[in-house]
Design an enzyme around this catalytic site. Structure first.
Site, PDB file in Angstrom:
ATOM      1  N   ASN A   1       0.869  -1.180   0.000  1.00 12.60           N
ATOM      2  CA  ASN A   1       0.000   0.000   0.000  1.00 12.60           C
ATOM      3  C   ASN A   1       0.904   1.228   0.000  1.00 12.60           C
ATOM      4  OD1 ASN A   1      -1.773   2.056   0.528  1.00 12.60           O
ATOM      5  ND2 ASN A   1      -2.409   1.311   2.546  1.00 12.60           N
TER       6      ASN A   1
ATOM      7  N   LYS B   1       0.138   4.222  -0.324  1.00 11.73           N
ATOM      8  CA  LYS B   1      -0.525   5.398   0.262  1.00 11.73           C
ATOM      9  C   LYS B   1      -0.284   6.631  -0.636  1.00 11.73           C
ATOM     10  CE  LYS B   1      -0.320   3.165   4.723  1.00 11.73           C
ATOM     11  NZ  LYS B   1      -0.268   3.258   6.174  1.00 11.73           N
TER      12      LYS B   1
ATOM     13  N   HIS C   1      -9.637   1.104   4.742  1.00  7.06           N
ATOM     14  CA  HIS C   1      -8.381   1.282   5.483  1.00  7.06           C
ATOM     15  C   HIS C   1      -8.626   2.250   6.646  1.00  7.06           C
ATOM     16  CE1 HIS C   1      -4.306   2.519   6.463  1.00  7.06           C
ATOM     17  NE2 HIS C   1      -3.903   1.406   5.872  1.00  7.06           N
TER      18      HIS C   1
ATOM     19  N   GLU D   1      -7.017   4.650   7.686  1.00  7.41           N
ATOM     20  CA  GLU D   1      -6.803   6.065   7.352  1.00  7.41           C
ATOM     21  C   GLU D   1      -8.016   6.636   6.616  1.00  7.41           C
ATOM     22  OE1 GLU D   1      -2.956   5.429   5.555  1.00  7.41           O
ATOM     23  OE2 GLU D   1      -2.189   4.931   7.547  1.00  7.41           O
TER      24      GLU D   1
ATOM     25  N   GLU E   1      -5.584  -5.034  10.468  1.00  8.43           N
ATOM     26  CA  GLU E   1      -4.571  -4.006  10.701  1.00  8.43           C
ATOM     27  C   GLU E   1      -4.908  -3.245  11.981  1.00  8.43           C
ATOM     28  OE1 GLU E   1      -2.458  -2.795   6.833  1.00  8.43           O
ATOM     29  OE2 GLU E   1      -4.235  -1.575   7.013  1.00  8.43           O
TER      30      GLU E   1
ATOM     31  N   GLY F   1       2.290   2.088  10.791  1.00  4.48           N
ATOM     32  CA  GLY F   1       3.290   3.152  10.675  1.00  4.48           C
ATOM     33  C   GLY F   1       4.006   3.488  11.969  1.00  4.48           C
TER      34      GLY F   1
ATOM     35  N   SER G   1       3.150  -2.303  10.358  1.00  5.17           N
ATOM     36  CA  SER G   1       4.584  -2.379  10.650  1.00  5.17           C
ATOM     37  C   SER G   1       5.214  -3.724  10.270  1.00  5.17           C
ATOM     38  CB  SER G   1       4.851  -2.043  12.121  1.00  5.17           C
ATOM     39  OG  SER G   1       4.480  -0.705  12.395  1.00  5.17           O
TER      40      SER G   1
HETATM   41  P1  PGA Z   1       2.698   0.186   7.655  1.00  9.96           P
HETATM   42  O1  PGA Z   1       1.237   0.404   7.031  1.00  9.96           O
HETATM   43  O2  PGA Z   1       3.237  -1.086   7.061  1.00  9.96           O
HETATM   44  O3  PGA Z   1       3.463   1.386   7.264  1.00  9.96           O
HETATM   45  O4  PGA Z   1       2.502   0.053   9.133  1.00  9.96           O
HETATM   46  C1  PGA Z   1       0.365  -0.675   6.820  1.00  9.96           C
HETATM   47  C2  PGA Z   1      -0.908  -0.198   6.196  1.00  9.96           C
HETATM   48  O5  PGA Z   1      -1.415   0.867   6.573  1.00  9.96           O
HETATM   49  O6  PGA Z   1      -1.474  -0.893   5.321  1.00  9.96           O
END
Ligand code: PGA
Length: 248
Positions: free
Chosen positions: A8, A10, A96, A98, A163, A169, A208
């Protein structure tokens, strides 16, 4: 079933960067025994699709990061599932955290988007996960169970990504026991919700994931792959995670 390693990207990647990253991923993907997916920003899906189509073999699928629930119309700034499909995507990430936070997406919005995605020929990856406060309260299963019940149609045939919001993140991950427990809970919920078809839904872990923890996470029961954010922006890291899937 083969594991799926999904990147992803983003809101990262101008044209030249996206092209270079896609080239590096495609070049390193030969011989993997997992499936690879990259989800770039919509503005570069066509570019990434061209790179993948021009690779000596076609090892990498392409997905969007969101779509609108409507097929077309007066929705300034939004993209329909058919537009993503037209640009070269065959997958889409939906719900997601976010999106849920930044755009106040509810489970019923995600549900409507899943239907739109499937109607346009995209395979949806539906994200669920608890916040840190919810886990500290011991409510993680109630939260994830409600998200699944509210977001998945009764004939869902896509992928689910677990997640935990607090792991995205941050460099922090749940313990292996906590990941295994949640994936077992999600599998049971899928079987209740979808019947036997619930056995076929891959359950990805996201939050992560990096080369150093991928092998352990991907070896856990009911972990069908990974949804990778930050580490998917570095081809060598993304490919190292994919090789960990192969070994799992
Ligand atoms: P990350 O994000 O691997 O940077 O923690 C995962 C995601 O949001 O899909």
């Amino acid at each position: 079933m083969r594991q799926l390693i999904a990147g992803n990207w983003k809101m990262n990647g101008l044209l030249a960067e996206a092209e270079a990253l896609a080239e590096d991923v495609a070049a390193g993907a030969e011989g993997l025994s997992c499936d690879l997916l990259v989800c770039p920003p919509a503005t570069v899906i066509c570019t990434v699709a061209d790179v993948v189509a021009g690779a000596p073999f076609a090892p990498v699928a392409i997905g969007g990061q969101d779509c609108h629930a409507a097929a077309s119309g007066a929705h300034t700034g939004d993209l329909s599932a058919a537009m993503l499909r037209d640009a070269g995507a065959t997958w889409v990430i939906l719900g997601h955290s976010e999106r849920r936070t930044d755009h106040a997406e509810t489970d019923s919005v995600v549900h409507a988007k899943v239907l739109a995605a499937v109607a346009a020929g995209l395979t949806p990856i539906v994200c669920v996960g608890e916040t840190e406060a919810e886990r500290l309260d011991g409510r993680q299963e109630a939260v994830v169970g409600a998200q699944l019940a509210g977001s998945l149609p009764v004939d869902f045939a896509g992928v689910v990504a677990y997640e935990p919001v607090w792991a995205i993140g941050t460099g922090r991950t749940p313990t292996e026991a906590d990941v295994a427990a949640m994936h077992a809970f999600i599998r049971a919920a899928l079987l209740r919700h979808l019947g036997e078809a619930g056995r076929l839904v891959l359950i990805l872990y996201g939050g992560s994931v990096k080369p150093s923890n991928a092998a352990a996470l991907l070896a856990l029961p009911e972990v069908g792959g990974a949804l990778v954010g930050g580490a998917s922006l570095v081809a060598a890291d993304f490919l190292a995670i994919a090789r960990a899937a192969q070994a799992a």
